[in-house]
Design a protein around this motif. Structure first.
Motif, PDB file in Angstrom:
ATOM      1  N   PHE A   1      61.756 -93.769 -52.762  1.00  0.00           N
ATOM      2  CA  PHE A   1      60.386 -93.356 -52.466  1.00  0.00           C
ATOM      3  C   PHE A   1      60.453 -92.040 -51.708  1.00  0.00           C
ATOM      4  O   PHE A   1      61.111 -91.935 -50.689  1.00  0.00           O
ATOM      5  CB  PHE A   1      59.679 -94.441 -51.633  1.00  0.00           C
ATOM      6  CG  PHE A   1      58.332 -94.031 -51.090  1.00  0.00           C
ATOM      7  CD1 PHE A   1      57.392 -93.413 -51.898  1.00  0.00           C
ATOM      8  CD2 PHE A   1      57.995 -94.288 -49.765  1.00  0.00           C
ATOM      9  CE1 PHE A   1      56.147 -93.047 -51.404  1.00  0.00           C
ATOM     10  CE2 PHE A   1      56.761 -93.942 -49.257  1.00  0.00           C
ATOM     11  CZ  PHE A   1      55.834 -93.312 -50.078  1.00  0.00           C
ATOM     12  N   GLU A   2      59.782 -91.032 -52.246  1.00  0.00           N
ATOM     13  CA  GLU A   2      59.695 -89.728 -51.580  1.00  0.00           C
ATOM     14  C   GLU A   2      58.228 -89.440 -51.316  1.00  0.00           C
ATOM     15  O   GLU A   2      57.485 -89.088 -52.238  1.00  0.00           O
ATOM     16  CB  GLU A   2      60.300 -88.627 -52.452  1.00  0.00           C
ATOM     17  CG  GLU A   2      61.812 -88.696 -52.574  1.00  0.00           C
ATOM     18  CD  GLU A   2      62.374 -87.473 -53.298  1.00  0.00           C
ATOM     19  OE1 GLU A   2      61.729 -87.024 -54.273  1.00  0.00           O
ATOM     20  OE2 GLU A   2      63.424 -86.981 -52.886  1.00  0.00           O
ATOM     21  N   PRO A   3      57.768 -89.616 -50.093  1.00  0.00           N
ATOM     22  CA  PRO A   3      56.341 -89.443 -49.800  1.00  0.00           C
ATOM     23  C   PRO A   3      55.813 -88.090 -50.273  1.00  0.00           C
ATOM     24  O   PRO A   3      56.507 -87.063 -50.179  1.00  0.00           O
ATOM     25  CB  PRO A   3      56.276 -89.567 -48.274  1.00  0.00           C
ATOM     26  CG  PRO A   3      57.464 -90.402 -47.919  1.00  0.00           C
ATOM     27  CD  PRO A   3      58.528 -90.007 -48.895  1.00  0.00           C
TER      28      PRO A   3
ATOM     29  N   THR B   1      54.390 -89.468 -62.226  1.00  0.00           N
ATOM     30  CA  THR B   1      55.060 -90.573 -61.551  1.00  0.00           C
ATOM     31  C   THR B   1      56.539 -90.250 -61.368  1.00  0.00           C
ATOM     32  O   THR B   1      57.082 -89.349 -62.009  1.00  0.00           O
ATOM     33  CB  THR B   1      54.934 -91.885 -62.351  1.00  0.00           C
ATOM     34  OG1 THR B   1      55.754 -91.798 -63.525  1.00  0.00           O
ATOM     35  CG2 THR B   1      53.497 -92.146 -62.761  1.00  0.00           C
TER      36      THR B   1
ATOM     37  N   THR C   1      60.348 -90.193 -58.925  1.00  0.00           N
ATOM     38  CA  THR C   1      60.966 -89.446 -57.843  1.00  0.00           C
ATOM     39  C   THR C   1      62.356 -89.025 -58.275  1.00  0.00           C
ATOM     40  O   THR C   1      62.979 -89.682 -59.112  1.00  0.00           O
ATOM     41  CB  THR C   1      61.067 -90.301 -56.564  1.00  0.00           C
ATOM     42  OG1 THR C   1      61.778 -89.581 -55.563  1.00  0.00           O
ATOM     43  CG2 THR C   1      61.812 -91.606 -56.833  1.00  0.00           C
TER      44      THR C   1
ATOM     45  N   PHE D   1      53.832-101.652 -50.948  1.00  0.00           N
ATOM     46  CA  PHE D   1      52.649-100.822 -50.750  1.00  0.00           C
ATOM     47  C   PHE D   1      51.451-101.752 -50.617  1.00  0.00           C
ATOM     48  O   PHE D   1      51.204-102.598 -51.481  1.00  0.00           O
ATOM     49  CB  PHE D   1      52.428 -99.864 -51.927  1.00  0.00           C
ATOM     50  CG  PHE D   1      53.457 -98.783 -52.016  1.00  0.00           C
ATOM     51  CD1 PHE D   1      53.444 -97.710 -51.138  1.00  0.00           C
ATOM     52  CD2 PHE D   1      54.458 -98.849 -52.976  1.00  0.00           C
ATOM     53  CE1 PHE D   1      54.400 -96.720 -51.213  1.00  0.00           C
ATOM     54  CE2 PHE D   1      55.420 -97.861 -53.063  1.00  0.00           C
ATOM     55  CZ  PHE D   1      55.392 -96.789 -52.172  1.00  0.00           C
TER      56      PHE D   1
ATOM     57  N   LEU E   1      58.169-102.517 -53.646  1.00  0.00           N
ATOM     58  CA  LEU E   1      58.942-101.309 -53.934  1.00  0.00           C
ATOM     59  C   LEU E   1      60.413-101.684 -53.887  1.00  0.00           C
ATOM     60  O   LEU E   1      60.894-102.197 -52.878  1.00  0.00           O
ATOM     61  CB  LEU E   1      58.643-100.210 -52.918  1.00  0.00           C
ATOM     62  CG  LEU E   1      59.537 -98.958 -52.986  1.00  0.00           C
ATOM     63  CD1 LEU E   1      59.311 -98.203 -54.293  1.00  0.00           C
ATOM     64  CD2 LEU E   1      59.268 -98.044 -51.797  1.00  0.00           C
TER      65      LEU E   1
ATOM     66  N   HIS F   1      52.363-103.593 -61.026  1.00  0.00           N
ATOM     67  CA  HIS F   1      52.657-102.178 -61.240  1.00  0.00           C
ATOM     68  C   HIS F   1      51.868-101.628 -62.425  1.00  0.00           C
ATOM     69  O   HIS F   1      51.357-100.509 -62.383  1.00  0.00           O
ATOM     70  CB  HIS F   1      54.161-101.988 -61.448  1.00  0.00           C
ATOM     71  CG  HIS F   1      54.987-102.399 -60.268  1.00  0.00           C
ATOM     72  ND1 HIS F   1      55.940-103.382 -60.332  1.00  0.00           N
ATOM     73  CD2 HIS F   1      54.972-101.973 -58.985  1.00  0.00           C
ATOM     74  CE1 HIS F   1      56.502-103.533 -59.147  1.00  0.00           C
ATOM     75  NE2 HIS F   1      55.933-102.693 -58.302  1.00  0.00           N
TER      76      HIS F   1
ATOM     77  N   TYR G   1      52.153 -97.506 -47.315  1.00  0.00           N
ATOM     78  CA  TYR G   1      53.571 -97.864 -47.370  1.00  0.00           C
ATOM     79  C   TYR G   1      53.921 -98.856 -46.268  1.00  0.00           C
ATOM     80  O   TYR G   1      53.628 -98.635 -45.086  1.00  0.00           O
ATOM     81  CB  TYR G   1      54.407 -96.601 -47.241  1.00  0.00           C
ATOM     82  CG  TYR G   1      55.896 -96.820 -47.187  1.00  0.00           C
ATOM     83  CD1 TYR G   1      56.556 -97.531 -48.173  1.00  0.00           C
ATOM     84  CD2 TYR G   1      56.659 -96.285 -46.134  1.00  0.00           C
ATOM     85  CE1 TYR G   1      57.935 -97.716 -48.133  1.00  0.00           C
ATOM     86  CE2 TYR G   1      58.024 -96.460 -46.082  1.00  0.00           C
ATOM     87  CZ  TYR G   1      58.659 -97.173 -47.078  1.00  0.00           C
ATOM     88  OH  TYR G   1      60.024 -97.353 -47.039  1.00  0.00           O
TER      89      TYR G   1
ATOM     90  N   GLY H   1      51.066 -94.368 -51.083  1.00  0.00           N
ATOM     91  CA  GLY H   1      51.921 -94.556 -52.257  1.00  0.00           C
ATOM     92  C   GLY H   1      51.298 -94.024 -53.524  1.00  0.00           C
ATOM     93  O   GLY H   1      51.907 -94.094 -54.600  1.00  0.00           O
TER      94      GLY H   1
ATOM     95  N   TRP I   1      56.875 -92.547 -56.653  1.00  0.00           N
ATOM     96  CA  TRP I   1      57.963 -93.519 -56.747  1.00  0.00           C
ATOM     97  C   TRP I   1      58.037 -93.976 -58.192  1.00  0.00           C
ATOM     98  O   TRP I   1      57.151 -93.686 -58.999  1.00  0.00           O
ATOM     99  CB  TRP I   1      57.774 -94.690 -55.777  1.00  0.00           C
ATOM    100  CG  TRP I   1      56.412 -95.313 -55.755  1.00  0.00           C
ATOM    101  CD1 TRP I   1      55.285 -94.793 -55.185  1.00  0.00           C
ATOM    102  CD2 TRP I   1      56.023 -96.573 -56.307  1.00  0.00           C
ATOM    103  NE1 TRP I   1      54.212 -95.641 -55.350  1.00  0.00           N
ATOM    104  CE2 TRP I   1      54.629 -96.742 -56.031  1.00  0.00           C
ATOM    105  CE3 TRP I   1      56.694 -97.585 -56.982  1.00  0.00           C
ATOM    106  CZ2 TRP I   1      53.916 -97.877 -56.424  1.00  0.00           C
ATOM    107  CZ3 TRP I   1      55.992 -98.724 -57.372  1.00  0.00           C
ATOM    108  CH2 TRP I   1      54.624 -98.861 -57.097  1.00  0.00           C
ATOM    109  N   ASN I   2      59.107 -94.665 -58.541  1.00  0.00           N
ATOM    110  CA  ASN I   2      59.398 -94.951 -59.942  1.00  0.00           C
ATOM    111  C   ASN I   2      58.665 -96.198 -60.427  1.00  0.00           C
ATOM    112  O   ASN I   2      59.272 -97.224 -60.745  1.00  0.00           O
ATOM    113  CB  ASN I   2      60.910 -95.106 -60.143  1.00  0.00           C
ATOM    114  CG  ASN I   2      61.640 -93.810 -59.894  1.00  0.00           C
ATOM    115  OD1 ASN I   2      61.164 -92.734 -60.256  1.00  0.00           O
ATOM    116  ND2 ASN I   2      62.810 -93.898 -59.276  1.00  0.00           N
TER     117      ASN I   2
END
Length: 615
Positions: free
Chosen positions: A440-442, A402, A404, A415, A436, A502, A453, A475, A488-489
């Motif tokens: 976010f880094e796909p 998990t 980024t 998401f 979110l 989450h 997303y 996501g 993503w975090n």
């Protein structure tokens, strides 16, 4: 072991040694961490560079040690070489730490010393040798070991710029900030030189007597790894509820066989050392130490009789006496973890959020620091969780990664959890999206996509609060190798905002995509920590419960009793009997198809059900 640290002040040297030791006995302590030397020598030192306590009239260390040993209490001698009295330091500028501004730092008459100066490199060894040679101490503990760049008010003075550091670092110059290009090399330099000095200090005392145990905040050269669960107001509140559990897990899981002592810090914070935290917080920390197999450790400023805030004394005495009565069950236990949570060297909210999710869902998990994980060590787990995409490990176990490394703070993004997603991910029937709020880094690799997303959209005024686009960007991805990536975090989201959506996604990924089948299941509420461990020496399985219901924001109150907690534990052991240690009563159990089932009638703060088994 049940340790009490009385961090003695200069004025405490006048107390009665006999009464001091008796106060430890009243707490069922069998180890005391006692100020011997460094900043202040509490014995008649003969070394000219060692500041003798001006109130010393005899040999306080010697008198206490003799009485402690007669009472069956071991003594770990505490030293602090990070500072030296200004009288001694005045004409020794080469011993001093030098700030980025080029200044020495003096705090209440104590001058900060540099790890690479003569005082720490040579004279600290002479002090250790003097004490170890004169007294039959059982251990040594070195406080504030390493490169200290802050004073007690937590004022930051920067990277040391002294000539000794420059000479040993060996580069053209020392870095002046953490974003300096030389800083990564300096970090390696610090790690190497800190470990080297502690190993020299350990070798010094063990050359006098090999049985002297070394105690430190790091693993290098250490027999007893010590950590603290304390309150730091500058870091923000509330405290991490699982602090003690985290610390004991980290050490016992990362370095098997190493003793771990996690201190429940009595006082509120450095500026408020005479006032105590809630007695229920202290009790909670000690309960977590107990159930995870750590030493009990209680840390106060001054002697026990000198405490002006004694609200926690009853609970502490009670827990220490309970541990003393049942120490054979809590000694030599091993984890029954299904999952390994890997801890980065510098853990952040992503790690702590995932820790909370696993603990609140009663997943049995270990915590291993990233520099000790390896393929063989990870084979015992059903799954591995990595809270940072930069972590690289060698394992044939399924992995959930998990987080980024990107920056940014997206707002108004989500998401979508589509119908097809719910065919694979259970527990989401009443949830069609999660928010979110961050970077976010796909994911750019191949794999099976989940979640869609929803880019940032209008969120005000209410009449304009709707989205018009659901992208094909996933996501959550299951890779061709069977691993899962959440780019993503999601852990950070839970640590900061604790949104159940989450947490559900993390558990669905572990359960439905990685195939986790927990060996322990329970109907305990999320605010009850449940820990299963094996004790081969006692031929017993231990299922322990810690009640966290007393926490309300920053306050810690008495926990609310929880009743009729059901537990099912898969095991290849043949159970003979179950009994609850705190209640002192048998607990009915059933055993069928390799699963033990039982119900705990009532939980106050802490309870352990012992399941005796046949080999």
């Amino acid at each position: 072991m049940r340790l009490v640290q009385t961090n003695l002040r200069e004025t405490d040297v006048t107390i009665d040694p006999e009464r001091y030791v008796e106060s430890l006995r009243e707490f069922s302590a069998n180890v005391v961490l006692f100020n011997a030397g460094g900043i202040v020598a509490n014995y008649p030192t003969e070394l000219p560079f060692h500041y003798r306590n001006p109130l010393l009239r005899g040999d306080f260390l010697g008198e206490v040690l003799e009485r402690a040993h007669a009472a069956g209490i071991r003594l770990i001698a505490r030293f602090d070489f990070s500072k030296v009295n200004e009288v001694i330091a005045a004409d020794r500028p080469d011993w001093h730490y030098k700030s980025v501004a080029g200044d020495s730092v003096s705090y209440n008459g104590q001058v900060h010393t540099c790890l690479n100066g003569q005082y720490q490199q040579e004279h600290s060894l002479e002090i250790l040798a003097e004490v170890a040679s004169r007294y039959p101490i059982d251990g040594v503990f070195i406080n504030m070991h390493g490169y200290q760049v802050r004073d007690y008010s937590r004022t930051y003075h920067g990277i040391c710029q002294c000539d000794n550091c420059a000479r040993r670092f060996g580069e053209a110059r020392l870095p002046r900030s953490e974003d300096d290009p030389l800083y990564p090399s300096y970090e390696d330099f610090k790690t190497r030189t800190v470990a080297e000095l502690f190993e020299r200090r350990a070798a010094t005392v063990k050359a006098v007597r090999p049985s002297i145990a070394t105690c430190n905040y790091t693993s290098a050269g250490t027999d007893i790894f010590r950590l603290e669960s304390g309150t730091h107001m500058v870091d923000g509140l509330p405290d991490f509820t699982y602090s003690a559990s985290h610390h004991v897990r980290l050490v016992s899981d990362s370095w098997p066989g190493m003793a771990v002592s996690n201190a429940a810090v009595h006082f509120v914070d450095f500026p408020m050392r005479h006032s105590a935290v809630s007695p229920h917080l202290t009790a909670l920390r000690l309960a977590q130490d107990t159930v995870h197999g750590g030493w009990l450790d209680f840390y106060v400023m001054g002697a026990l009789d000198a405490q002006e805030d004694r609200r926690c004394f009853g609970p502490v005495r009670d827990l220490y006496a309970f541990h003393a009565a049942h120490e054979r069950y809590y000694t030599g236990t091993t984890s029954l973890a299904d999952v390994c949570l890997v801890q980065p060297k510098d853990p952040g909210p992503e790690f702590f959020g995932l820790f909370r999710i696993l603990a609140e869902h009663h997943v049995q998990f270990d915590v291993l620091r990233e520099d000790v994980v390896g393929r063989e060590r990870l084979r015992r787990y059903a799954a591995v969780v990595l809270p940072d995409p930069r972590l690289s490990i060698d394992t044939d176990r399924p992995v959930l990664t998990t987080g980024t490394i990107g920056a940014g703070q997206l707002q108004g993004a989500y998401f979508a959890i589509r119908p097809d997603d719910k065919k694979a991910l259970s527990g989401l029937d009443d949830l069609d999206l999660v928010y979110l709020y961050g970077a976010f880094e796909p994911y750019e690799g191949e794999g099976e996509p989940f979640l869609a997303y929803i880019p940032p959209h209008m969120f005000g005024p209410p009449e304009k609060c709707y989205y018009t686009e659901i992208s094909d960007t996933p996501g959550l991805v299951r890779t061709p190798s069977g691993d899962v990536v959440i780019p993503w975090n999601i852990g950070t989201h839970y640590e900061q905002y604790a949104n159940d959506g989450h947490a559900r996604l993390v558990m669905a990924a572990l359960r439905d995509l990685l195939g986790l089948k927990p060996r322990l299941t329970t109907d305990a509420p999320a605010v009850v920590e449940v820990v299963a461990r094996d004790n081969p020496g006692a031929r017993a399985l231990l299922v322990s419960f810690v009640n966290l219901t007393g926490q309300s924001g920053t306050a810690f109150h008495a926990p609310v009793p929880v009743r009729d907690i059901g537990v099912r534990l898969a095991t290849d052991r043949t159970p003979l009997r179950a009994h609850a240690l705190r209640a002192g009563a048998d607990v009915p159990l059933s055993h069928r198809d390799g699963t033990v089932s039982l119900t705990l009638p009532e939980l106050s703060l802490v309870e352990t059900v012992v399941i005796d088994y046949r080999e």
